[in-house]
Design a protein around this motif. Structure first.
Motif, PDB file in Angstrom:
ATOM      1  N   LEU A  43       0.772  -1.233   0.030  1.00 13.79           N
ATOM      2  CA  LEU A  43       0.109   0.078   0.123  1.00 13.79           C
ATOM      3  C   LEU A  43       0.781   1.156   0.086  1.00 13.79           C
ATOM      4  O   LEU A  43       0.572   2.214  -0.871  1.00 13.79           O
ATOM      5  CB  LEU A  43      -1.162  -0.031   1.199  1.00 13.79           C
ATOM      6  CG  LEU A  43      -1.972   1.202   1.299  1.00 13.79           C
ATOM      7  CD1 LEU A  43      -2.877   0.946   0.183  1.00 13.79           C
ATOM      8  CD2 LEU A  43      -2.528   1.348   2.793  1.00 13.79           C
ATOM      9  N   LEU A  55       2.678   1.753  -3.193  1.00 11.45           N
ATOM     10  CA  LEU A  55       1.569   2.038  -4.201  1.00 11.45           C
ATOM     11  C   LEU A  55       1.627   3.814  -3.940  1.00 11.45           C
ATOM     12  O   LEU A  55       1.362   4.515  -4.841  1.00 11.45           O
ATOM     13  CB  LEU A  55       0.173   1.560  -3.875  1.00 11.45           C
ATOM     14  CG  LEU A  55      -0.892   1.785  -4.982  1.00 11.45           C
ATOM     15  CD1 LEU A  55      -0.674   1.301  -6.314  1.00 11.45           C
ATOM     16  CD2 LEU A  55      -2.301   1.337  -4.356  1.00 11.45           C
ATOM     17  N   ALA A  56       1.206   4.208  -2.649  1.00  9.08           N
ATOM     18  CA  ALA A  56       0.838   5.517  -2.446  1.00  9.08           C
ATOM     19  C   ALA A  56       2.114   6.359  -2.902  1.00  9.08           C
ATOM     20  O   ALA A  56       1.943   7.347  -3.267  1.00  9.08           O
ATOM     21  CB  ALA A  56       0.809   5.825  -0.823  1.00  9.08           C
ATOM     22  N   GLY A 104       2.244   6.591  -6.705  1.00 13.38           N
ATOM     23  CA  GLY A 104       1.361   7.623  -6.898  1.00 13.38           C
ATOM     24  C   GLY A 104       1.772   9.162  -6.964  1.00 13.38           C
ATOM     25  O   GLY A 104       1.625   9.892  -7.737  1.00 13.38           O
ATOM     26  N   PRO A 136      -3.732   8.064  -0.257  1.00 15.10           N
ATOM     27  CA  PRO A 136      -3.246   7.040  -1.225  1.00 15.10           C
ATOM     28  C   PRO A 136      -3.493   7.662  -2.665  1.00 15.10           C
ATOM     29  O   PRO A 136      -4.333   8.296  -2.964  1.00 15.10           O
ATOM     30  CB  PRO A 136      -3.944   5.587  -1.159  1.00 15.10           C
ATOM     31  CG  PRO A 136      -4.743   5.944   0.230  1.00 15.10           C
ATOM     32  CD  PRO A 136      -4.962   7.549   0.396  1.00 15.10           C
ATOM     33  N   ALA A 137      -2.816   7.102  -3.790  1.00 15.81           N
ATOM     34  CA  ALA A 137      -2.596   7.495  -5.054  1.00 15.81           C
ATOM     35  C   ALA A 137      -4.025   7.293  -5.555  1.00 15.81           C
ATOM     36  O   ALA A 137      -4.649   8.120  -6.306  1.00 15.81           O
ATOM     37  CB  ALA A 137      -1.569   6.910  -5.725  1.00 15.81           C
ATOM     38  N   ALA A 138      -4.713   6.330  -5.206  1.00 15.01           N
ATOM     39  CA  ALA A 138      -5.930   5.746  -5.812  1.00 15.01           C
ATOM     40  C   ALA A 138      -7.180   7.005  -5.659  1.00 15.01           C
ATOM     41  O   ALA A 138      -8.078   7.223  -6.263  1.00 15.01           O
ATOM     42  CB  ALA A 138      -6.579   4.411  -5.028  1.00 15.01           C
ATOM     43  N   VAL A 139      -6.904   7.593  -4.441  1.00 14.02           N
ATOM     44  CA  VAL A 139      -7.594   8.775  -3.965  1.00 14.02           C
ATOM     45  C   VAL A 139      -7.650   9.842  -4.929  1.00 14.02           C
ATOM     46  O   VAL A 139      -8.734  10.639  -5.664  1.00 14.02           O
ATOM     47  CB  VAL A 139      -7.661   9.256  -2.671  1.00 14.02           C
ATOM     48  CG1 VAL A 139      -8.257  10.677  -2.496  1.00 14.02           C
ATOM     49  CG2 VAL A 139      -7.917   8.238  -1.626  1.00 14.02           C
ATOM     50  N   TYR A 140      -6.403  10.184  -5.444  1.00 17.62           N
ATOM     51  CA  TYR A 140      -6.006  11.273  -6.498  1.00 17.62           C
ATOM     52  C   TYR A 140      -6.652  10.818  -7.840  1.00 17.62           C
ATOM     53  O   TYR A 140      -7.078  11.587  -8.732  1.00 17.62           O
ATOM     54  CB  TYR A 140      -4.540  11.468  -6.642  1.00 17.62           C
ATOM     55  CG  TYR A 140      -4.357  12.462  -5.357  1.00 17.62           C
ATOM     56  CD1 TYR A 140      -4.444  13.995  -5.583  1.00 17.62           C
ATOM     57  CD2 TYR A 140      -3.701  11.934  -4.332  1.00 17.62           C
ATOM     58  CE1 TYR A 140      -4.228  14.870  -4.445  1.00 17.62           C
ATOM     59  CE2 TYR A 140      -3.598  12.949  -3.155  1.00 17.62           C
ATOM     60  CZ  TYR A 140      -3.778  14.312  -3.269  1.00 17.62           C
ATOM     61  OH  TYR A 140      -3.491  15.236  -2.326  1.00 17.62           O
ATOM     62  N   GLU A 141      -6.572   9.538  -7.928  1.00 20.13           N
ATOM     63  CA  GLU A 141      -7.121   8.934  -9.275  1.00 20.13           C
ATOM     64  C   GLU A 141      -8.514   9.018  -9.603  1.00 20.13           C
ATOM     65  O   GLU A 141      -9.200   9.522 -10.533  1.00 20.13           O
ATOM     66  CB  GLU A 141      -6.742   7.547  -9.667  1.00 20.13           C
ATOM     67  CG  GLU A 141      -4.964   7.599 -10.098  1.00 20.13           C
ATOM     68  CD  GLU A 141      -4.360   6.320 -10.047  1.00 20.13           C
ATOM     69  OE1 GLU A 141      -5.186   4.911  -9.772  1.00 20.13           O
ATOM     70  OE2 GLU A 141      -3.059   6.108  -9.647  1.00 20.13           O
ATOM     71  N   VAL A 142      -9.279   8.592  -8.536  1.00 21.62           N
ATOM     72  CA  VAL A 142     -10.918   8.320  -8.481  1.00 21.62           C
ATOM     73  C   VAL A 142     -11.337   9.805  -8.055  1.00 21.62           C
ATOM     74  O   VAL A 142     -12.298  10.158  -8.720  1.00 21.62           O
ATOM     75  CB  VAL A 142     -11.201   7.340  -7.602  1.00 21.62           C
ATOM     76  CG1 VAL A 142     -12.750   7.259  -7.487  1.00 21.62           C
ATOM     77  CG2 VAL A 142     -10.579   5.969  -7.927  1.00 21.62           C
TER      78      VAL A 142
END
Ligand code: MN
Length: 407
Positions: free
Chosen positions: A10, A13-14, A17, A30-36
């Motif tokens: 994790l 990943l962060a 990102g 986390p990077a996923a937050v910036y993507e979504v």
């Protein structure tokens, strides 16, 4: 092992990102937050962690206690490990985290507490924190008067309908849990407050907010708990807590304010210029003296005074004041003398304090009038004791003195 690998994955990943978008070392989302949800990434990093967590109104350790309490209370197990790590970094001891969960088992239910334990265990394993033993410290002593009032309330409102719940409340909740030394009374109240706001039950909040404040939580800190929780349990629950806290603050302020005597209904009194008698009594003054706006307030106050205008050469008789006197020189030139001391010349704006029971006189100079406003307090109804007039030779000695001083 599995957990460490997962958390490493994790964080990698962060990190990846973060590197891909902008080189920010303080990024929490986390990077996923910036993507979504890029907006959420912004609010997480710039507002929640960039601003709110840095506010000094509540210490980082307290913010961690409040956050972990909210997560436990609302069953948000996914976020528990991250915030337990942060709590440990912010100075919360492992035993305090365990006790927070124990406290909240009673306030938000066993299932939430047991689920939290599973998540906390992962962090403890990861950090090499072993099994915790009881602290062995003495139980906390609760305020006997407050406890008596609380017990009486439970016995009259709960016991008739649910006697076992009343018994468990008195014997276990307050007789045991609240007395456990593993969490300070302030922190125990703080986590309870946070949990009540988190589960949207502000009706229980006054009792616990008062208890927290009795144990040292400041008003600023209490308000900041609600502010912080806006982010962890949502604005509506934070907003619902505000009027409840407002009432708690207002009642505490009212109870600490000193008792003020009741308003008697008395009206303001204005004595108009020229309405009050103006006179100079021959036996009290030598020369032309005019007293205007003499006043004496109503008991129990005892201050009084008036404006006294002395023509050139005029002065009071010798006299004393039981509680002293203050003279505010309004205009002209005047003389003041304490018996046995030199004459003192005074002018507009000068303020003279005559101590209690000092034999003295005051008046104009030989060639210039003087007006002063005099204020004195009465003792047993009397503000002045008059004596003999100041003879001309004593008075005129002042002129010689001040001339000699001028030379
Ligand atoms: Mn006087």
């Amino acid at each position: 092992m599995k957990t460490i690998a997962a958390s490493l994955a994790l964080s990698t990943l962060a990190l990846a990102g973060a590197e891909a978008q902008e080189p920010r070392r303080d990024r929490v989302a986390p990077a996923a937050v910036y993507e979504v949800a890029p907006g959420l990434g912004h609010f997480t990093d710039d507002v929640l962690f960039g601003e709110v967590w840095k506010r000094t109104e509540l210490a980082p350790r307290d913010r961690s206690l409040v956050t972990v309490s909210a997560l436990v209370a609302t069953g948000k197990t996914g976020q528990i490990p991250g915030h337990v790590r942060r709590a440990l970094d912010n100075g919360v001891k492992p035993g305090e985290i365990g006790e927070l969960i124990t406290q909240l088992a009673f306030y938000t239910g066993w299932p939430n507490a047991v689920s939290a334990v599973t998540e906390v265990k992962k962090v403890f394993d990861e950090r090499g924190i072993g099994a915790l033993a009881a602290s062995g410290a003495d139980p906390v002593t609760l305020d006997p008067a407050a406890e008596a009032a609380r017990t009486a309330l439970v016995n009259t409102t709960v016991a008739p309908t649910a006697p076992a719940l009343a018994d468990l409340t008195n014997r276990v909740l307050f007789g045991d849990l609240w007395r456990r030394p593993e969490l300070s009374p302030r922190d125990r109240s703080l986590v309870t407050m946070a949990a009540l706001i988190a589960i949207g039950q502000p009706e229980q909040l006054p009792f616990h907010a008062n208890r927290a404040m009795d144990s040292g939580l400041s008003r600023t800190e209490a308000a900041e708990v609600a502010t912080h929780l806006g982010f962890y349990v949502g604005w509506p629950r934070a907003m619902s807590a505000v009027p409840v806290l407002e009432r708690v603050f207002a009642r505490r302020e009212a109870s600490t304010r000193p008792e003020s005597p009741a308003d008697t209904g008395a009206e303001l009194k204005v004595v108009r210029a020229g309405e009050a008698p103006s006179a100079g009594a021959a036996e009290r003054f030598a020369g032309q003296v005019r007293i205007t706006t003499p006043y004496r307030v109503d008991a129990p106050a005892r201050v009084g005074g008036g404006t006294v205008a002395f023509a050139a050469g005029a002065r009071t008789a010798w006299h004393t004041h039981p509680l002293g006197q203050t003279l505010y020189i309004v205009s002209g030139r005047g003389w003041v003398q304490k018996e046995g001391s030199p004459v003192v010349e005074v002018g507009p704006g000068d303020v003279v304090w005559i101590p209690p029971n000092v034999r003295h006189w005051h008046g104009a100079t030989v060639d210039t009038p003087m007006t002063h406003f005099a204020v004195a307090e009465a003792l047993n109804g009397s503000a002045v004791t008059w004596m003999e007039l100041v003879p001309d030779d004593v008075y005129r000695a002042g002129a010689k003195q001040t001339k000699a001083k001028a030379r």
